[in-house]
Design an enzyme around this catalytic site. Structure first.
Site, PDB file in Angstrom:
ATOM      1  N   PRO A  18      42.551 -42.096  -8.717  1.00  0.00           N
ATOM      2  CG  PRO A  18      40.818 -42.242  -7.174  1.00  0.00           C
ATOM      3  CD  PRO A  18      42.308 -42.308  -7.286  1.00  0.00           C
ATOM      4  CG  ASN A  19      37.632 -40.511 -11.500  1.00  0.00           C
ATOM      5  OD1 ASN A  19      37.130 -41.316 -12.281  1.00  0.00           O
ATOM      6  ND2 ASN A  19      37.206 -40.376 -10.257  1.00  0.00           N
ATOM      7  NE  ARG A  26      33.130 -35.542 -18.563  1.00  0.00           N
ATOM      8  CZ  ARG A  26      32.521 -36.344 -17.698  1.00  0.00           C
ATOM      9  NH1 ARG A  26      32.729 -37.643 -17.764  1.00  0.00           N
ATOM     10  NH2 ARG A  26      31.710 -35.867 -16.784  1.00  0.00           N
ATOM     11  CE1 TYR A  31      41.122 -31.683 -10.682  1.00  0.00           C
ATOM     12  CE2 TYR A  31      39.155 -32.361 -11.880  1.00  0.00           C
ATOM     13  CZ  TYR A  31      39.832 -32.171 -10.694  1.00  0.00           C
ATOM     14  OH  TYR A  31      39.214 -32.460  -9.506  1.00  0.00           O
ATOM     15  CG  ASN A  82      47.054 -35.828  -7.966  1.00  0.00           C
ATOM     16  OD1 ASN A  82      46.211 -35.963  -7.070  1.00  0.00           O
ATOM     17  ND2 ASN A  82      46.848 -35.061  -9.030  1.00  0.00           N
ATOM     18  CB  ALA A  85      38.740 -38.947  -4.776  1.00  0.00           C
ATOM     19  CG  HIS A  88      40.285 -35.358  -0.284  1.00  0.00           C
ATOM     20  ND1 HIS A  88      41.213 -34.390  -0.004  1.00  0.00           N
ATOM     21  CD2 HIS A  88      40.062 -35.278  -1.630  1.00  0.00           C
ATOM     22  CE1 HIS A  88      41.530 -33.737  -1.121  1.00  0.00           C
ATOM     23  NE2 HIS A  88      40.842 -34.265  -2.128  1.00  0.00           N
ATOM     24  CG  ASP A  95      47.957 -47.217   7.810  1.00  0.00           C
ATOM     25  OD1 ASP A  95      48.172 -46.181   8.469  1.00  0.00           O
ATOM     26  OD2 ASP A  95      47.021 -48.009   8.061  1.00  0.00           O
ATOM     27  CD  GLU A 106      48.949 -34.149  -0.254  1.00  0.00           C
ATOM     28  OE1 GLU A 106      49.527 -34.047   0.846  1.00  0.00           O
ATOM     29  OE2 GLU A 106      47.720 -34.038  -0.395  1.00  0.00           O
ATOM     30  CG  HIS A 108      46.413 -32.318  -4.660  1.00  0.00           C
ATOM     31  ND1 HIS A 108      45.734 -33.509  -4.788  1.00  0.00           N
ATOM     32  CD2 HIS A 108      47.012 -32.348  -3.458  1.00  0.00           C
ATOM     33  CE1 HIS A 108      45.906 -34.220  -3.686  1.00  0.00           C
ATOM     34  NE2 HIS A 108      46.685 -33.542  -2.856  1.00  0.00           N
ATOM     35  CG  LEU A 109      46.595 -32.003 -11.823  1.00  0.00           C
ATOM     36  CD1 LEU A 109      45.604 -32.874 -12.583  1.00  0.00           C
ATOM     37  CD2 LEU A 109      47.760 -31.613 -12.717  1.00  0.00           C
ATOM     38  CB  SER A 110      42.501 -28.231  -8.652  1.00  0.00           C
ATOM     39  OG  SER A 110      42.273 -29.233  -7.679  1.00  0.00           O
ATOM     40  NE  ARG A 115      38.211 -28.375  -7.000  1.00  0.00           N
ATOM     41  CZ  ARG A 115      38.317 -29.580  -7.567  1.00  0.00           C
ATOM     42  NH1 ARG A 115      39.499 -30.163  -7.636  1.00  0.00           N
ATOM     43  NH2 ARG A 115      37.256 -30.190  -8.061  1.00  0.00           N
ATOM     44  NE  ARG A 119      37.092 -31.192  -4.692  1.00  0.00           N
ATOM     45  CZ  ARG A 119      36.817 -32.336  -5.317  1.00  0.00           C
ATOM     46  NH1 ARG A 119      37.703 -33.313  -5.332  1.00  0.00           N
ATOM     47  NH2 ARG A 119      35.675 -32.493  -5.941  1.00  0.00           N
TER      48      ARG A 119
HETATM   49  O1  CA2 Z   1      43.598 -31.362  -8.065  1.00  0.00           O
HETATM   50  C1  CA2 Z   1      43.938 -32.544  -8.040  1.00  0.00           C
HETATM   51  O2  CA2 Z   1      44.941 -32.972  -8.601  1.00  0.00           O
HETATM   52  C2  CA2 Z   1      43.041 -33.558  -7.323  1.00  0.00           C
HETATM   53  O3  CA2 Z   1      43.876 -34.526  -6.711  1.00  0.00           O
HETATM   54  C3  CA2 Z   1      42.179 -34.201  -8.401  1.00  0.00           C
HETATM   55  C4  CA2 Z   1      41.139 -35.164  -7.846  1.00  0.00           C
HETATM   56  C5  CA2 Z   1      40.330 -34.528  -6.716  1.00  0.00           C
HETATM   57  O4  CA2 Z   1      39.471 -35.485  -6.143  1.00  0.00           O
HETATM   58  C6  CA2 Z   1      41.242 -33.944  -5.647  1.00  0.00           C
HETATM   59  O5  CA2 Z   1      40.447 -33.344  -4.660  1.00  0.00           O
HETATM   60  C7  CA2 Z   1      42.185 -32.928  -6.240  1.00  0.00           C
HETATM   61  C8  CA2 Z   1      40.171 -35.592  -8.941  1.00  0.00           C
HETATM   62  C9  CA2 Z   1      40.833 -36.177 -10.137  1.00  0.00           C
HETATM   63  C10 CA2 Z   1      39.779 -36.310 -11.185  1.00  0.00           C
HETATM   64  O6  CA2 Z   1      40.365 -35.978 -12.395  1.00  0.00           O
HETATM   65  C11 CA2 Z   1      39.540 -35.710 -13.430  1.00  0.00           C
HETATM   66  C12 CA2 Z   1      40.140 -35.227 -14.573  1.00  0.00           C
HETATM   67  C13 CA2 Z   1      39.379 -34.899 -15.645  1.00  0.00           C
HETATM   68  C14 CA2 Z   1      38.007 -35.091 -15.616  1.00  0.00           C
HETATM   69  C15 CA2 Z   1      37.409 -35.594 -14.492  1.00  0.00           C
HETATM   70  C16 CA2 Z   1      38.183 -35.904 -13.392  1.00  0.00           C
END
Ligand code: CA2
Length: 157
Positions: A18-19, A26, A31, A82, A85, A88, A95, A106, A108-110, A115, A119
């Protein structure tokens, strides 16, 4: 004439939660500025060099991610995920990955560990061959390279 193995091999499923469709639009400080379509292109280029085909998907819906993991179980050679959210929170994705029993990386970008504490917990890590975080889109390329090595080492067994 035999079909080259690279054309017959099963694809790597690259699944995004998601997102992540908002990438580059954003929160560039966390990110980066790379958009999801640009990240997909980067993965396609690297995958081709490594002899992989990929299925690249994003969804904001948990069940859709579960469905793609189930599809990968039948049709895929490995998974890069990836789950954003859902990493977590999602027992359902945990499953599904367990049932798929495919080599999974797995990503993650960040860097999750610089953080918030929530997370630091992942329902996916216990099922992954490895976890890559903090390198932005480059982490997806590292994951493809890791899967190349894992799958090649299996062929020799
Ligand atoms: O660091 C990552 O790749 C995450 O999986 C990104 C998730 C976050 O919930 C994880 O803890 C770490 C959030 C993705 C949201 O992506 C956005 C990108 C641009 C603007 C807003 C949200």
């Amino acid at each position: 004439m035999p079909i080259p193995e690279s054309l017959t091999a099963k694809p790597i499923y690259i699944l995004n939660g998601p997102n992540l469709n908002l990438l580059g639009v954003r929160e560039p400080d966390i990110y980066g500025r790379e958009t999801l379509p640009a990240l997909e292109m980067r993965c396609r280029t690297r995958a081709k060099e490594l002899g992989f085909s990929i299925v690249f998907k994003q969804s904001n819906i948990e069940g859709e991610l579960v469905n793609w993991i189930q599809e990968a179980r039948e049709a895929g050679a490995g998974i890069i995920i990836n789950a954003a959210a859902y990493t977590h929170t999602s027992v359902a994705i945990h499953d599904a990955l367990k049932a798929a029993d495919l080599p999974t990386v797995e990503v993650h970008l960040s860097n999750l560990y610089t953080r918030e504490e929530f997370r630091h917990q992942s329902f996916i890590s216990p099922l992954a061959r490895g976890v890559i975080c903090g390198f932005g889109g480059l982490g997806y390329e590292f994951a493809l390279l890791a899967l190349r090595q894992i799958l090649d080492s299996r062929k020799q067994d």
